[in-house]
Design a protein around this motif. Structure first.
Motif, PDB file in Angstrom:
ATOM      1  N   ASP A  39      -0.298   7.680   5.577  1.00  0.00           N
ATOM      2  CA  ASP A  39       0.466   6.469   5.895  1.00  0.00           C
ATOM      3  C   ASP A  39       1.944   6.761   5.620  1.00  0.00           C
ATOM      4  O   ASP A  39       2.539   6.266   4.663  1.00  0.00           O
ATOM      5  CB  ASP A  39      -0.061   5.314   5.030  1.00  0.00           C
ATOM      6  N   PHE A  40       2.547   7.581   6.484  1.00  0.00           N
ATOM      7  CA  PHE A  40       3.871   8.125   6.228  1.00  0.00           C
ATOM      8  C   PHE A  40       4.970   7.068   6.207  1.00  0.00           C
ATOM      9  O   PHE A  40       5.885   7.139   5.393  1.00  0.00           O
ATOM     10  CB  PHE A  40       4.194   9.215   7.250  1.00  0.00           C
ATOM     11  N   PHE A  41       4.903   6.081   7.077  1.00  0.00           N
ATOM     12  CA  PHE A  41       5.937   5.051   7.117  1.00  0.00           C
ATOM     13  C   PHE A  41       5.981   4.267   5.802  1.00  0.00           C
ATOM     14  O   PHE A  41       7.055   4.040   5.248  1.00  0.00           O
ATOM     15  CB  PHE A  41       5.717   4.105   8.302  1.00  0.00           C
ATOM     16  N   THR A  42       4.823   3.876   5.295  1.00  0.00           N
ATOM     17  CA  THR A  42       4.776   3.132   4.039  1.00  0.00           C
ATOM     18  C   THR A  42       5.274   3.998   2.888  1.00  0.00           C
ATOM     19  O   THR A  42       5.990   3.509   2.008  1.00  0.00           O
ATOM     20  CB  THR A  42       3.353   2.629   3.762  1.00  0.00           C
ATOM     21  N   ALA A  43       4.921   5.271   2.876  1.00  0.00           N
ATOM     22  CA  ALA A  43       5.407   6.181   1.834  1.00  0.00           C
ATOM     23  C   ALA A  43       6.932   6.257   1.875  1.00  0.00           C
ATOM     24  O   ALA A  43       7.594   6.218   0.829  1.00  0.00           O
ATOM     25  CB  ALA A  43       4.799   7.567   2.016  1.00  0.00           C
ATOM     26  N   LEU A  44       7.499   6.328   3.076  1.00  0.00           N
ATOM     27  CA  LEU A  44       8.949   6.386   3.226  1.00  0.00           C
ATOM     28  C   LEU A  44       9.610   5.106   2.720  1.00  0.00           C
ATOM     29  O   LEU A  44      10.591   5.151   1.977  1.00  0.00           O
ATOM     30  CB  LEU A  44       9.316   6.635   4.690  1.00  0.00           C
ATOM     31  N   VAL A  45       9.058   3.956   3.096  1.00  0.00           N
ATOM     32  CA  VAL A  45       9.636   2.673   2.675  1.00  0.00           C
ATOM     33  C   VAL A  45       9.601   2.540   1.157  1.00  0.00           C
ATOM     34  O   VAL A  45      10.609   2.179   0.533  1.00  0.00           O
ATOM     35  CB  VAL A  45       8.900   1.495   3.355  1.00  0.00           C
ATOM     36  N   ILE A  46       8.470   2.835   0.548  1.00  0.00           N
ATOM     37  CA  ILE A  46       8.356   2.716  -0.907  1.00  0.00           C
ATOM     38  C   ILE A  46       9.287   3.717  -1.596  1.00  0.00           C
ATOM     39  O   ILE A  46       9.947   3.388  -2.585  1.00  0.00           O
ATOM     40  CB  ILE A  46       6.897   2.899  -1.359  1.00  0.00           C
ATOM     41  N   GLY A  47       9.371   4.923  -1.074  1.00  0.00           N
ATOM     42  CA  GLY A  47      10.275   5.923  -1.648  1.00  0.00           C
ATOM     43  C   GLY A  47      11.722   5.490  -1.576  1.00  0.00           C
ATOM     44  O   GLY A  47      12.474   5.632  -2.552  1.00  0.00           O
ATOM     45  N   VAL A  48      12.159   4.931  -0.444  1.00  0.00           N
ATOM     46  CA  VAL A  48      13.540   4.469  -0.296  1.00  0.00           C
ATOM     47  C   VAL A  48      13.825   3.317  -1.254  1.00  0.00           C
ATOM     48  O   VAL A  48      14.885   3.271  -1.898  1.00  0.00           O
ATOM     49  CB  VAL A  48      13.833   4.062   1.175  1.00  0.00           C
TER      50      VAL A  48
END
Length: 111
Positions: A39-48
């Protein structure tokens, strides 16, 4: 506590785990959980969001940011598994047994 059940996409014949309940793995490992589930998009959002909050902490707004960060990520820990399972349903996955269907109904996730 998270509860796991099998889901299957009838078109592609792929099986994945559907998960509902509090995500202890999200609590301890944050953005790595969606990354490892693909779930790459969610990982990116949480990381940002984490990077932004850590930046704010360095700007000497420590007390407010710790409180905000704690509340925000506890909410995410409670909601992520249901979000991930709902995302699988949108991709065509369905529970393979009655236990999975009962869990989806209990957590009010439509399939």
């Amino acid at each position: 506590m998270a509860q796991v059940f099998k889901m299957k996409n009838e078109e592609t014949n792929v099986e994945k785990d559907g998960i509902v309940g509090f995500s202890w793995t999200m609590f301890f490992f944050s953005w790595l959980v969606p990354l490892l589930r693909g779930d790459f998009f969610t990982a990116l959002v949480i990381g940002v969001i984490k990077i932004f909050l850590l930046y704010c902490i360095q700007m000497e707004q420590v007390e407010q940011m710790f409180f905000l960060m704690g509340i925000l990520f506890i909410i995410v820990d409670f909601k992520y598994n249901a979000y991930y399972t709902a995302k699988l349903i949108k991709e065509g996955f369905r529970p393979v047994d009655e236990e999975g269907k009962a869990l989806l109904e209990k957590y009010k996730i439509k399939y």
